[in-house]
Every structure is written in C-alpha cells, then in structure tokens.
Write an enzyme that holds these catalytic residues in place. Sequence first.
Site, PDB file in Angstrom:
ATOM      1  N   ASP A 114      -4.822   4.088  -5.176  1.00 33.56           N
ATOM      2  CA  ASP A 114      -4.894   5.405  -4.550  1.00 33.56           C
ATOM      3  C   ASP A 114      -5.372   5.301  -3.099  1.00 33.56           C
ATOM      4  O   ASP A 114      -6.241   4.480  -2.774  1.00 33.56           O
ATOM      5  CB  ASP A 114      -5.853   6.290  -5.348  1.00 33.56           C
ATOM      6  N   HIS A 160       2.154   3.221   2.639  1.00 37.14           N
ATOM      7  CA  HIS A 160       2.771   2.581   1.479  1.00 37.14           C
ATOM      8  C   HIS A 160       3.090   1.117   1.771  1.00 37.14           C
ATOM      9  O   HIS A 160       2.946   0.255   0.892  1.00 37.14           O
ATOM     10  CB  HIS A 160       4.035   3.335   1.075  1.00 37.14           C
ATOM     11  N   LEU A 198       1.018 -15.001 -15.250  1.00 35.89           N
ATOM     12  CA  LEU A 198       0.534 -13.646 -15.000  1.00 35.89           C
ATOM     13  C   LEU A 198       1.671 -12.670 -15.257  1.00 35.89           C
ATOM     14  O   LEU A 198       2.784 -12.852 -14.760  1.00 35.89           O
ATOM     15  CB  LEU A 198       0.050 -13.500 -13.553  1.00 35.89           C
TER      16      LEU A 198
END
Length: 343
Positions: free
Chosen positions: A117, A134, A230
């Site tokens: 956020d 972004h 991962l």
Amino acid sequence: MTSTIYGGCSISPAFIHLHCLLITQPQEALTILFHKMLSLRAPPTSFNCRRFHAGALERRWRLGRDCFLSFSHLRGIGLGVRSAKSEMAPFTAAEEENLPEGLQPELMPKHVAVIMDGNGRWAKNKGLQPWDGHRAGVEALREIVELCGKWGIQVLTVFAFSTDNWIRPKIEIDFLLNLFERTLKSELETLAKKKSKTNNVRISIIGDSSKLPKSLLKVINEVEENNTRLQLIVAVGYSGKYDVLQACRGIAQRMKDGEIEVEEIDERLIEQELETNCTEFPYPDLLIRTSGELRVSNFLLWQLAYTELFFAQELWPDFGRSGFIEALMSFQQRQRRFGGRKS
C-alpha cells in the site's frame, strides 16, 4: 528542560541532538547512547533505535544490535529518519547471502503475505503521477522477492490489484494492468536465463480473471514455472470475499454432481476450493501492510485466521530491506498459540 511534541511523543532537545548525531556521526552517537544506557536501571523506552538500522549504518552497528532490540515495540512513532533507498550503501555479496544478524533461521516464516500500500501517495508526495508510484512499487517488490529467496521464505503472496480497485480512474487501471503484463513478461525472460538459487521463483496468479485484458490473460497462462525455491503468488482482481464465494460455488457444484454429501463439508474441503490451493502453505504466517493503514482490506480473509500482523508506517516504495528485517524481527519475537495456552 523543555520538550517537543512530535508524532504523539514528547521528545527532549537532548534526544533531537542524539537523533542528528545518529545520522551524521553514528560512532559518536553510539558512544553517548551506550554511556546513557549504562547509567539506567532499566532499558530506555522513549524511542525506537531499530528504526535507524538502515543502509550503511546497519553494518557499523553490528556490535550494538542486541542492545537495540528492546526498543522494537515502539515502531512507528514517525521520526522519519530512515535513509532513502538511493542513499543506502550497497551490502556485500556475503552479507546478502546470509540472514541478517539477530534473525533465527528456525523461526523464519514459511509464508509471508504483503499488502503493498502507498504507491499513489508516494508519487503524490514527490509531485509525480500515480503510475510513477506503481513503477517504484514494482522495484520494491523485486527487492523483497530477492530477499525471500535468499533467506529461505518459501511463499510470498502480494496483493497487486483488488476487485475494489476497479472503481479507480480508467487511465490508472489501464496503466497498472499494462505494467503488470510487462513485468510478468520481463520476469519470464529473466527466469528463463537465470536458474540460480536466488532467482528460482515459481509464479502463481490468483483472483477473478473475468475482467482482465486478453493479452494479460495470455501472459498469465504462460507464467507458471516449475521451480520450487520460492513461490510468488500474485493476487490480481482478488478479494477475500470473492475467494470464499467461489469456494462455496465450487463445493455446491460438487454436491450437485453427487461427488460429496453435506456431512463431508469441513475446513479441509473449503481449503481445497480456495484460490490458495496452489501452494503447500496456504496460511500466511506473517502479513505485512505498509503506509500506516491498520486493516486487512478484504485480503485472504479465510487464510489470515491466525496470521501475525505487522503494520509499517513507510509507503511501499520506501519499505525495502530494513523494513522487511524489522517485520521479521517482530514476527520472531511473538508467541504463536493458535488459540491454545503455552505451558
């Protein structure tokens, strides 16, 4: 002696002087601080020294790290002294390959979820456009993915785009989805070229894809990798309510088809129908949310039942390595009882 009220805390001029020394002359500041601590009967609790463990300062403070851990519970008083990422001195390869001092490998979370956020506010604060935020957020994510791979975290789930985000301006949505598509393509190329242990990432996408562009859906269909070090789960067009709803529909369809009976519906069956059935570890051990917001915002509602929560004041592009270390430190200091009682 007069005090200044800052971030809800009373701060004396002596502390402000020490604060400045920590930034400009860390060695001298440490000397003063340790002499002060030796004169106290109890550890000081007026500020959080671990907020200064950033960049080059962290290496200079290796010997004093244990002394600073007692301040960890006061994170977030808003002193605003963490170095900008561009100002941080690079870590050596040896330091990056190993866990930071103070983190215990046996206590590392298997699954970390992140609500990334603050990209828009980060851009606004710098006089930039939302899409610049972004872009910066993508770079921040790359750093956290790399650290997860190096430090043995097995699953990282990130909230990239919520079903609630569709109400944002169309120009921002179009840019965000296009950026996501280009990033996925870029990562696919990188994964094809690099198969080292720090780049061995399996990417999974969860969420409602019905509104996504066809070009993005095509990339998503190609993005699954068979690597196992991962697993990066990216939630796009996702919400916790949507996830539970689609699970209920799946179970109802199976009942209609005669595959199961009502008595067979249990938590295990619901877990199998949730979008996180793509991973061996569907329940996050730790949820991190940046930007100072104190809510989970319709993310992984079923899966967060016993997840440890960590709320950071930094906006996502500023979170970085030092913020991630702090979140992991906090997690390792908690007692996880899962409704029981420690003997």
